[in-house]
Design a protein around this motif. Structure first.
Motif, PDB file in Angstrom:
ATOM      1  N   TRP A  61       0.083 -31.010 -52.235  1.00 11.84           N
ATOM      2  CA  TRP A  61      -0.924 -32.278 -52.044  1.00 11.84           C
ATOM      3  C   TRP A  61      -1.341 -32.506 -50.723  1.00 11.84           C
ATOM      4  O   TRP A  61      -0.131 -33.486 -49.718  1.00 11.84           O
ATOM      5  CB  TRP A  61      -0.313 -34.011 -53.472  1.00 11.84           C
ATOM      6  CG  TRP A  61      -0.590 -33.449 -54.127  1.00 11.84           C
ATOM      7  CD1 TRP A  61      -2.109 -33.738 -55.236  1.00 11.84           C
ATOM      8  CD2 TRP A  61       0.008 -32.474 -55.513  1.00 11.84           C
ATOM      9  NE1 TRP A  61      -1.758 -33.059 -56.538  1.00 11.84           N
ATOM     10  CE2 TRP A  61      -0.440 -32.059 -56.434  1.00 11.84           C
ATOM     11  CE3 TRP A  61       0.910 -32.123 -55.231  1.00 11.84           C
ATOM     12  CZ2 TRP A  61       0.442 -32.016 -57.691  1.00 11.84           C
ATOM     13  CZ3 TRP A  61       2.153 -31.381 -56.599  1.00 11.84           C
ATOM     14  CH2 TRP A  61       1.676 -31.457 -57.510  1.00 11.84           C
ATOM     15  N   HIS A  99       1.154 -36.434 -57.686  1.00 11.64           N
ATOM     16  CA  HIS A  99      -0.475 -37.237 -57.428  1.00 11.64           C
ATOM     17  C   HIS A  99       0.404 -39.238 -57.601  1.00 11.64           C
ATOM     18  O   HIS A  99      -0.916 -39.605 -56.334  1.00 11.64           O
ATOM     19  CB  HIS A  99      -0.815 -37.189 -59.094  1.00 11.64           C
ATOM     20  CG  HIS A  99      -1.640 -35.960 -59.138  1.00 11.64           C
ATOM     21  ND1 HIS A  99      -2.907 -35.262 -58.250  1.00 11.64           N
ATOM     22  CD2 HIS A  99      -1.488 -35.388 -59.936  1.00 11.64           C
ATOM     23  CE1 HIS A  99      -3.416 -34.270 -58.855  1.00 11.64           C
ATOM     24  NE2 HIS A  99      -2.772 -33.930 -60.352  1.00 11.64           N
ATOM     25  N   ALA A 100       1.049 -39.578 -57.380  1.00 11.94           N
ATOM     26  CA  ALA A 100       1.184 -41.061 -57.269  1.00 11.94           C
ATOM     27  C   ALA A 100       1.464 -40.948 -55.860  1.00 11.94           C
ATOM     28  O   ALA A 100       1.257 -41.830 -55.128  1.00 11.94           O
ATOM     29  CB  ALA A 100       2.264 -41.288 -58.209  1.00 11.94           C
ATOM     30  N   SER A 126      -1.296 -40.438 -53.697  1.00 11.70           N
ATOM     31  CA  SER A 126      -1.975 -41.246 -53.976  1.00 11.70           C
ATOM     32  C   SER A 126      -2.000 -42.478 -52.734  1.00 11.70           C
ATOM     33  O   SER A 126      -2.710 -43.016 -52.144  1.00 11.70           O
ATOM     34  CB  SER A 126      -2.657 -42.225 -54.641  1.00 11.70           C
ATOM     35  OG  SER A 126      -1.123 -42.916 -55.243  1.00 11.70           O
ATOM     36  N   ARG A 127      -0.519 -42.736 -52.096  1.00  9.33           N
ATOM     37  CA  ARG A 127       0.043 -43.689 -51.172  1.00  9.33           C
ATOM     38  C   ARG A 127       0.207 -42.935 -50.257  1.00  9.33           C
ATOM     39  O   ARG A 127       0.655 -43.245 -48.597  1.00  9.33           O
ATOM     40  CB  ARG A 127       2.170 -43.998 -51.693  1.00  9.33           C
ATOM     41  CG  ARG A 127       1.888 -45.105 -53.073  1.00  9.33           C
ATOM     42  CD  ARG A 127       1.421 -45.762 -52.413  1.00  9.33           C
ATOM     43  NE  ARG A 127       1.197 -46.619 -53.768  1.00  9.33           N
ATOM     44  CZ  ARG A 127       1.829 -48.107 -53.877  1.00  9.33           C
ATOM     45  NH1 ARG A 127       2.028 -48.738 -53.012  1.00  9.33           N
ATOM     46  NH2 ARG A 127       1.909 -48.832 -54.971  1.00  9.33           N
TER      47      ARG A 127
END
Length: 295
Positions: free
Chosen positions: A47, A79-80, A83-84
């Motif tokens: 990611w 994903h979490a 997102s940060r």
């Protein structure tokens, strides 16, 4: 679990309800996939970070080193984290039952962690700000990888200190205790090819507790209601590491079960995020283990 597992695991009826569903929760596939070797399992899901020079978080999955569990159950966590603002790297590796075990699993983790820096450069992240996180058996693997400089120089896995901070989530931090307690019905014996009395040299090379002091800044998060890997294991590892001079902290998560630390929907998640941010911002200062070249 068979064996002498402690039977005093507190349970307050809370976080244990956040259970195994994270293992099968649907999540989008990663934006990118890369290879770090020739075997079919030598892949990493990536990611990319939305900004340049972002920290890199490597996340290694658990599953008691067995082929029944793979990297896909970490996609909600990846994903979490992305997102940060982190670049997130999730490697696969050979597990027992599918070509893994001794020494293949360790070959793979060594190669995967060696690939993080080059991947960071390729995607514009900061290779000097690495956090290696691992859950359950993955916690064992990242602690081991971060202590490879403590292996004998002649070892195939020896390398200079990587400088990564380590986050161990409900980690299997002691292979000796895992064998004694017979966690997951002989998982460690399957990984190393026997009990400690049969292959003691393998345990000495593979058990992070034998490689202390590692000179690595590490944070351990472990639920008090963990039924898969008892909290007593993290307590023992943290106490020994601190006695030997390592900068290791243990945060106990009241009422949390084994899967809470990898579940972005669980009440444990803000503590995981805080630990990642702390390790990414402060780095991994050298300690006594870095100054000692062999074990």
């Amino acid at each position: 679990m068979a064996g002498s597992v402690p039977d005093s695991l507190p349970y307050d009826g809370g976080w244990c309800a956040m259970g195994r569903d994270v293992l099968t929760r649907p999540a989008l596939p990663p934006p990118c996939t890369e290879r770090y070797g020739r075997h079919g399992e030598h892949v990493v899901e990536v990611w990319p970070a939305p900004r340049a020079r972002a920290p890199v978080v490597l996340v290694v999955h658990g599953g008691f080193w067995r082929a029944a569990y793979d990297r896909r159950h970490l996609r909600p966590m990846a994903h979490a984290l992305a997102s940060r603002g982190y670049m997130v790297v999730v490697p696969e590796y050979r597990r027992t039952g599918a070509g893994g075990g001794w020494p293949g699993t360790f070959d793979d983790i060594a190669a995967a962690t060696d690939a993080v820096g080059p991947l960071a450069l390729r995607y514009g992240a900061d290779p000097a700000r690495q956090v290696w996180a691992g859950h359950s058996a993955g916690g064992h693997l990242v602690l081991w990888a971060a202590a490879r400089h403590r292996l004998p120089v002649r070892s195939r896995w020896h390398r200079p200190p990587a400088g990564a901070g380590v986050l161990c989530l409900a980690g299997c931090t002691s292979l000796g205790l895992a064998a004694l307690w017979d966690l997951d019905g002989g998982a460690v014996r399957a990984l190393l090819g026997g009990a400690p009395a049969r292959v003691p040299q393998r345990y000495a090379l593979a058990d992070p507790g034998w490689l202390l002091p590692a000179g690595v800044r590490a944070r351990l998060l472990h639920g008090t209601a963990d039924a898969q890997v008892p909290l007593a294991m993290s307590r023992a590892y943290a106490a020994r590491a601190r006695r030997l001079g390592d900068a290791v902290t243990l945060e106990e998560l009241p009422g949390a079960g084994h899967f809470a630390p990898i579940d972005p929907r669980s009440p444990a998640w803000p503590r995981v995020l805080a630990a990642v941010a702390d390790l990414a911002d402060t780095g991994a200062p050298a300690g006594p283990g870095v100054r000692s070249a062999d074990h």
